[in-house]
Enzyme design. Structure first.
Site, PDB file in Angstrom:
ATOM      1  N   ASP A  58       0.870  -1.174   0.000  1.00  9.13           N
ATOM      2  CA  ASP A  58       0.000   0.000   0.000  1.00  9.13           C
ATOM      3  C   ASP A  58       0.909   1.226   0.000  1.00  9.13           C
ATOM      4  OD1 ASP A  58      -2.240   1.712   0.400  1.00  9.13           O
ATOM      5  OD2 ASP A  58      -3.235   0.124   1.544  1.00  9.13           O
ATOM      6  N   ASP A  81      -2.939   4.737  -2.315  1.00  3.90           N
ATOM      7  CA  ASP A  81      -3.964   5.361  -1.482  1.00  3.90           C
ATOM      8  C   ASP A  81      -4.369   6.728  -2.041  1.00  3.90           C
ATOM      9  OD1 ASP A  81      -5.340   5.065   1.170  1.00  3.90           O
ATOM     10  OD2 ASP A  81      -4.295   6.926   1.614  1.00  3.90           O
ATOM     11  N   GLU A  99      -6.413   3.925  -5.855  1.00  2.00           N
ATOM     12  CA  GLU A  99      -7.678   4.233  -5.194  1.00  2.00           C
ATOM     13  C   GLU A  99      -8.139   5.612  -5.671  1.00  2.00           C
ATOM     14  OE1 GLU A  99      -9.685   4.559  -0.743  1.00  2.00           O
ATOM     15  OE2 GLU A  99      -7.789   5.527  -1.155  1.00  2.00           O
ATOM     16  N   HIS A 146     -11.236  -2.497   3.747  1.00  2.00           N
ATOM     17  CA  HIS A 146     -11.046  -2.153   5.168  1.00  2.00           C
ATOM     18  C   HIS A 146     -11.762  -0.866   5.563  1.00  2.00           C
ATOM     19  CE1 HIS A 146      -8.332   0.337   2.961  1.00  2.00           C
ATOM     20  NE2 HIS A 146      -8.012   1.021   4.041  1.00  2.00           N
ATOM     21  N   ASP A 147     -12.353  -0.161   4.599  1.00  2.00           N
ATOM     22  CA  ASP A 147     -13.085   1.077   4.891  1.00  2.00           C
ATOM     23  C   ASP A 147     -14.599   0.880   4.804  1.00  2.00           C
ATOM     24  OD1 ASP A 147     -10.685   2.515   5.073  1.00  2.00           O
ATOM     25  OD2 ASP A 147     -10.729   3.088   2.949  1.00  2.00           O
TER      26      ASP A 147
HETATM   27  O1  TEU Z   1      -9.317   6.021   2.143  1.00  2.00           O
HETATM   28  C1  TEU Z   1      -9.764   7.130   1.425  1.00  2.00           C
HETATM   29  C2  TEU Z   1     -10.962   7.780   1.925  1.00  2.00           C
HETATM   30  O2  TEU Z   1     -11.322   8.788   1.364  1.00  2.00           O
HETATM   31  C3  TEU Z   1     -11.682   7.208   3.106  1.00  2.00           C
HETATM   32  O3  TEU Z   1     -11.459   8.011   4.189  1.00  2.00           O
HETATM   33  C4  TEU Z   1     -13.109   7.143   2.795  1.00  2.00           C
HETATM   34  O4  TEU Z   1     -13.635   8.403   2.495  1.00  2.00           O
HETATM   35  C5  TEU Z   1     -13.918   6.622   3.939  1.00  2.00           C
HETATM   36  O5  TEU Z   1     -13.232   5.619   4.584  1.00  2.00           O
HETATM   37  C6  TEU Z   1     -15.230   6.116   3.409  1.00  2.00           C
HETATM   38  O6  TEU Z   1     -15.623   4.949   3.975  1.00  2.00           O
HETATM   39  C7  TEU Z   1      -7.965   5.762   2.168  1.00  2.00           C
HETATM   40  C8  TEU Z   1      -7.711   4.522   2.997  1.00  2.00           C
HETATM   41  O7  TEU Z   1      -8.293   3.421   2.359  1.00  2.00           O
HETATM   42  C9  TEU Z   1      -8.221   4.754   4.382  1.00  2.00           C
HETATM   43  O8  TEU Z   1      -8.133   3.624   5.196  1.00  2.00           O
HETATM   44  C10 TEU Z   1      -7.419   5.886   4.974  1.00  2.00           C
HETATM   45  O9  TEU Z   1      -7.939   6.228   6.229  1.00  2.00           O
HETATM   46  C11 TEU Z   1      -7.439   7.120   4.081  1.00  2.00           C
HETATM   47  O10 TEU Z   1      -7.214   6.827   2.713  1.00  2.00           O
HETATM   48  C12 TEU Z   1      -6.336   8.054   4.488  1.00  2.00           C
HETATM   49  O11 TEU Z   1      -5.094   7.498   4.174  1.00  2.00           O
END
Ligand code: TEU
Length: 546
Positions: free
Chosen positions: A100, A202, A244, A318-319
Site C-alpha cells: 500500500d 492510497d 484508489e 477495510h473502509d
Molecule cells: O481512504 C480514502 C478515503 O477517502 C476514506 O477516508 C473514505 O472516504 C472513507 O473511509 C469512506 O468509507 C484511504 C484509505 O483506504 C483509508 O483507510 C485511509 O484512512 C485514508 O485513505 C487516508 O489514508
C-alpha cells in the site's frame, strides 16, 4: 490480445488488513509472521496477489495510513527481515505482495514533517503544503477534512497553516515539489527492487490538487504526475498498480488505465458503493438497498471499460462494511448469499478483490457503545455528530451499518476464545459469532464458502471468456434479480442471481437463455436457463454454454 494479456488480469486478489489478520506474538495486534503462517490458506484459495494494507513505521493514528518511515516496518508488525521473508514465501506459492503506497500524505511524525515545521526556511518546508492565515486571521480557506473538521491546522511555531485532507496527524505532501516527487520514486524503486509485485496507491486521485482553487480530486497535475511516476519507477517492470480513486468517472478511468495511458493497471473506484449512500448525509445514514441502482452503476463500468482500461471488482475493503451484511443476508441465508455475491462479482470483467474474511462470510459487528469503536474516522464523526445534536441511537445506527470497524474486527480462524487471531487481548473485539463463523468450520465443509471462492479463482485462470468476454446486462429494471451474459467468440457464460430471501420466478430473456454446465452455483441441479425459472432464496448460477 488474450494471449498477451498481463498476468494480473487472470489473478484473484486478496486484501490483508495486517492489524486484524493474524497475531503471532500475543500482543493483540496482527503481524507479518502471522501473515506468513497463513499463506497456505491464500494459496489454497488460488490467490494471485495480496494487497497488503500499510505495514510501514507509523504512530498508527489511522492504523498505518499515517507513515513515519517509508523504508521501515512498524515494530508491532515485525521487521524488514520479516517483510523480505513474506515476499519470498509468498512468491514460492505463486503469490505477489502488493504494498500500500500512501503518498498523498505522511504522518506528522515523519522526519520530513519534523524538519518542515522547524522553520519556514527548512529545506523540507516545501515538502508539505503551508499557507498564511487568511487576511482577517483563521484558516486560509474553508476546505474540510475527509475525517470531519477543517483541512487546515495552525502551526504556532512558524505561524502558518498546513493542509491535511485527513486527520491533522496526516499532513498532505506537496507534489508540486520535484524533490519530493523524486524522493517518493526512489522509495518506490527501493521496494520494487526488494521484490514487491506492485502498489495499491492510497487516494491517488488527490495528488494533483490545487487547494487554493479548491480543487482537490482530479487536479490539473494528476495525470502528468502519474505518467512521470510510471516512467521513473514502473516502466519495464511486470508489476500491478491499483489506484484508489473515489472521484474516478468512467472516462477518467481510461486516462489512468488505458493501454496507452502509461499510468496504472486499474483504478479502485466506488461508484457502486456511493450509489448506496444517503444523498445528503453520506454513509452515516443508512439507506434502503436498491438493486436496480446498484446494477445500473456496475453495468455502466463494465460497458465503459469493455475495450480498454480495466476494472477492479469488489464489494468490500477495510473502509467498508461487510459484503454479506450490506448486500446479502447475514442471518438465515448467510452462506448462500455470500456465495451469490461471490458468483455475481467474480463473473464480471476485471480483477476481483476478496477482502479478508469475505471468503467465510464474516459479518458486520453490532457495537452498542462508543467505547467499543476504534476507528479515527468514526470517533471524529462521533464528536462532530454529538455536538450537532445527533442522538446516540442514530449515531450507532450509522456507525454499525457503514462504519469502518466492521471490516476491522479480527479474522475468525477457529472457534476458540479469540477466534485463533491472538492468544492475548485483541486491539478490537472479536465478533462473538466466531463460534460458528470461522475458517476451520468453513474449510471442513466441501460446500463451504471457501470452496466456492477457490472454484471461482480457478475458473478465472482457466476461462478466457471470464477474463475477456464482453458484458451484456439483462432484466435491468428487475428489483430482485441480476442477470448478465459474457461472450467471447463462440463461448458464453450466463449469470442469473436472486438478491432476496424469497423465491422469485422470471422469464429468461432470449439472449440470456442457455444450456450447458453450471460452473458456479450455490444450489445443486441447474444446468440450463430457459423459459420460466424459479430462483430459490439468494440463488445464483453461472452457466457455461455447451
Ligand atoms: O481512504 C480514502 C478515503 O477517502 C476514506 O477516508 C473514505 O472516504 C472513507 O473511509 C469512506 O468509507 C484511504 C484509505 O483506504 C483509508 O483507510 C485511509 O484512512 C485514508 O485513505 C487516508 O489514508
Amino acid at each position: 490480445m488474450t494471449d498477451h494479456a498481463p498476468w494480473w488480469q487472470a489473478a484473484t486478489a486478496y486484501q490483508i488488513y495486517p492489524r486484524s489478520f493474524c497475531d503471532s506474538d500475543g500482543d493483540g495486534i496482527g503481524d507479518i509472521p502471522g501473515i506468513i503462517s497463513k499463506l497456505d490458506h491464500l494459496a489454497d484459495l488460488g490467490i494471485g496477489f495480496v494487497w497488503l494494507s500499510p505495514v510501514y513505521a507509523s504512530p498508527m493514528a489511522d492504523n498505518g495510513y499515517d507513515i513515519s518511515d517509508y523504508r521501515d516496518i512498524a515494530p508491532e508488525f515485525g521487521t524488514l527481515a520479516d517483510m523480505d521473508r513474506l515476499i519470498a514465501e509468498a512468491k514460492a506459492r505463486g503469490i505477489g505482495i502488493v504494498m500500500d503506497l500512501v503518498v498523498n500524505h505522511s504522518s506528522d511524525e515523519h522526519e520530513w514533517f519534523r524538519q518542515a515545521r522547524e522553520s519556514r526556511d527548512n529545506p523540507y518546508r516545501d515538502y508539505y503544503v503551508w499557507r498564511d492565515p487568511a487576511p482577517g486571521g483563521g484558516a486560509p480557506n474553508d476546505l474540510q477534512s475527509n475525517f470531519g473538521g477543517p483541512a487546515w491546522s495552525y502551526d504556532e511555531r512558524t505561524g502558518q497553516y498546513y493542509l491535511h485532507l485527513f486527520d491533522r496527524k496526516q499532513p498532505d505532501l506537496n507534489w508540486q515539489n520535484p524533490e519530493l516527487r523524486r524522493a517518493i520514486y526512489d522509495m518506490m524503486n527501493w521496494w520494487l527492487d526488494r521484490g514487491v509485485a506492485g502498489f495499491r496507491m492510497d487516494v491517488i486521485d488527490l495528488i494533483g490538487k490545487d487547494p487554493d482553487a479548491g480543487i482537490i480530486a482530479d487536479g490539473p497535475d494528476l495525470h502528468p504526475f502519474l505518467r512521470e511516476m510510471h516512467d521513473a519507477t514502473l516502466k519495464g517492470r511486470d508489476v500491478v498498480t491499483v489506484g484508489e480513486a473515489w472521484s474516478a468517472t468512467t472516462e477518467g478511468a481510461l486516462k489512468y488505465s488505458g493501454r496507452e495511458a502509461g499510468e496504472l493497471s486499474m483504478v479502485f473506484q466506488f461508484a457502486h458503493i456511493v450509489q448506496g449512500w444517503d444523498e445528503k448525509h453520506g454513509k452515516w445514514k443508512p439507506k434502503p438497498f436498491d438493486l436496480v441502482g446498484l446494477k445500473r452503476v456496475l453495468t455502466e463500468w463494465q460497458v465503459a471499460l469493455a475495450q480498454d482500461g480495466w476494472n477492479s471488482l469488489f464489494w468490500s475493503n477495510h473502509d467498508l462494511p461487510r459484503a454479506v451484511s450490506k448486500y446479502g443476508d447475514d442471518g438465515r441465508f448467510r452462506v448462500v448469499s455470500a456465495k451469490m455475491l461471490a458468483t455475481v462479482l467474480h463473473m464480471m470483467k476485471g480483477t476481483p478483490y476478496i477482502y479478508q474474511g469475505e471468503e467465510i462470510g464474516m459479518t458486520n459487528i453490532r457495537f452498542t457503545d462508543i467505547s467499543q469503536f476504534r476507528d479515527i474516522e468514526t470517533l471524529n464523526f462521533h464528536r462532530i455528530q454529538t455536538a450537532a445534536g445527533v442522538t446516540p441511537g442514530d449515531f450507532l445506527a450509522g456507525a454499525n451499518s457503514n462504519g469502518r470497524d466492521n471490516a476491522r474486527t479480527p479474522m475468525q480462524w477457529d472457534a476458540s476464545d479469540q477466534a485463533g487471531f491472538t492468544t492475548g487481548e485483541p486491539w478490537i473485539e472479536v465478533n462473538p459469532n466466531h463460534a460458528t463463523i470461522n475458517v476451520a468450520a468453513d474449510r471442513a465443509d466441501p460446500d463451504g464458502i471457501i470452496a466456492h471462492y477457490r472454484e471461482l479463482a480457478g475458473l478465472r485462470r482457466a476461462l478466457p471468456v471470464m477474463r475477456h468476454g464482453d458484458y451484456t446486462p439483462y432484466l435491468e429494471d428487475h428489483p430482485k434479480l441480476m442477470a448478465y451474459a459474457r461472450r467471447l467468440d463462440d463461448a458464453q457464460i450466463s449469470v442469473l442471481a436472486n438478491f432476496t430471501g424469497e423465491t422469485v420466478s422470471a422469464d429468461v430473456p432470449e439472449g440470456l437463455a442457455v444450456s450447458g454446465r453450471a460452473i458456479s452455483a450455490n444450489y445443486p441441479g441447474r444446468d440450463a436457463l430457459k423459459g420460466t425459472v424459479e430462483l430459490r432464496p439468494y440463488e445464483a448460477v453461472a452457466i457455461l454454454a455447451e
